[in-house]
Design a protein around this motif. Structure first.
Motif, mmCIF file in Angstrom:
data_model
loop_
_atom_site.group_PDB
_atom_site.id
_atom_site.type_symbol
_atom_site.label_atom_id
_atom_site.label_comp_id
_atom_site.label_asym_id
_atom_site.label_seq_id
_atom_site.Cartn_x
_atom_site.Cartn_y
_atom_site.Cartn_z
ATOM 1 N N VAL A 168 8.806 0.627 -5.172
ATOM 2 C CA VAL A 168 7.680 1.833 -4.905
ATOM 3 C C VAL A 168 7.885 2.746 -6.058
ATOM 4 N N VAL A 173 -0.433 5.361 0.199
ATOM 5 C CA VAL A 173 -0.042 6.047 1.532
ATOM 6 C C VAL A 173 0.778 7.288 1.010
ATOM 7 N N ILE A 174 1.801 7.293 0.053
ATOM 8 C CA ILE A 174 2.606 8.293 -0.041
ATOM 9 C C ILE A 174 1.706 9.355 -1.026
ATOM 10 N N THR A 234 -0.970 6.345 8.579
ATOM 11 C CA THR A 234 -1.443 5.014 8.750
ATOM 12 C C THR A 234 -1.889 4.759 10.211
ATOM 13 N N GLN A 293 9.076 5.539 6.933
ATOM 14 C CA GLN A 293 8.585 4.425 7.321
ATOM 15 C C GLN A 293 9.079 3.695 8.632
ATOM 16 N N THR A 304 0.946 -1.205 0.015
ATOM 17 C CA THR A 304 -0.060 0.001 -0.091
ATOM 18 C C THR A 304 0.775 1.198 0.021
ATOM 19 N N GLU A 305 1.981 1.296 0.086
ATOM 20 C CA GLU A 305 2.880 2.223 0.108
ATOM 21 C C GLU A 305 2.806 3.425 -0.809
ATOM 22 N N GLY A 351 12.227 4.929 3.155
ATOM 23 C CA GLY A 351 11.364 3.910 3.597
ATOM 24 C C GLY A 351 11.978 2.510 4.073
ATOM 25 N N SER A 352 11.672 1.549 3.818
ATOM 26 C CA SER A 352 12.225 0.293 4.339
ATOM 27 C C SER A 352 12.827 0.255 6.002
ATOM 28 N N GLU A 406 13.903 9.608 -3.426
ATOM 29 C CA GLU A 406 13.401 8.364 -2.619
ATOM 30 C C GLU A 406 15.007 7.850 -2.353
ATOM 31 N N TRP A 427 3.804 4.674 9.269
ATOM 32 C CA TRP A 427 4.343 5.775 7.958
ATOM 33 C C TRP A 427 3.829 7.021 8.527
#
Length: 226
Positions: A55, A34-35, A214, A136, A30-31, A104-105, A47, A219
């Motif tokens: 992503v 969400v972003i 979220t 994240q 779902t990333e 992220g990650s 990124e 996030w």
């Protein structure tokens, strides 16, 4: 290989223990949604730690411009349609500012405190004054609900086998990814951060939480504190 990180399985392995072929197989979650819900349409996104573009590519399809950064040339070979830069995040200094910087990650949970601080400095260096940083986090019980496994609808199984204290507040996490035709393992260092600790390290870096994106607070949208 970075200290405390190791991996097994077919194909190229990055310095932090990520298998390129494995990450090429993992589905996007779902990333991207969400972003997209947290940033202006058409924003230019930096990124950090893009990997194979899992992503990146959905963000491009949604009309964003993406500058994708990773320290692994093998990962970046799988990225198309974005400007790519091969560099450790900690050392990155493009002399540019972006509408959105994305970390992220679970990179904010880096086991090495100095590395984590350098990652956040890179975020602050590159975010525009009116921009935002999307981060994240691990789930609240990520290190406690172990061992656990999840069978993905696409047909592979991911297991978090163990999370053991490794000294100085960091944990050594061992994960397995089992596909019908191949298996990968990954061991890496992760530093658990409660919500209060997380917000404190953002403050130290010159950021503040704008809102959690979220329900599980994994996030986060942060903005420059100034």
């Amino acid at each position: 290989m970075r200290a405390g990180h190791q991996a097994t399985g077919p194909g190229a392995i990055t310095p932090d223990g990520c298998a390129v072929e494995l990450y090429s197989r993992l589905p996007v979650g779902t990333e991207p949604d969400v972003i997209a819900s947290a940033v202006p349409a058409g924003a230019h996104i930096l990124e950090l730690g893009c990997g194979v573009g899992r992503v990146t590519h959905p963000l491009l399809e949604r009309g964003f411009t993406v500058t994708a950064v990773d320290e692994s040339p093998a990962m970046l070979e799988r990225v198309s349609g974005a400007r790519t830069i091969c560099s450790p995040i900690e050392d990155l200094d493009l002399g540019e500012q972006f509408d959105v910087v994305m970390l992220g990650s679970f990179l904010v949970h880096a086991g090495d405190v100095e590395v984590r601080q350098a990652l956040l400095r890179a975020c602050v260096r590159h975010v525009a004054p009116a921009g935002c940083v999307l981060i994240q986090r691990e789930g609240e019980d990520w290190h406690n609900d172990v061992p656990r496994e999840r069978v993905d609808p696409s047909g592979f199984t991911v297991r978090i086998v163990s999370s053991e204290p490794a000294g100085d507040g960091a944990h050594s996490v061992h994960a397995e990814y089992e596909f019908p035709d191949a298996t990968w393992t990954q061991t890496f260092l992760s530093r658990p951060l409660a919500r209060e600790q997380f917000e404190e390290i953002l403050t130290e870096a010159g950021l503040k939480v704008d809102r959690y994106l979220t329900d599980d607070r994994t996030w986060v949208r942060a903005v420059p504190a100034a």
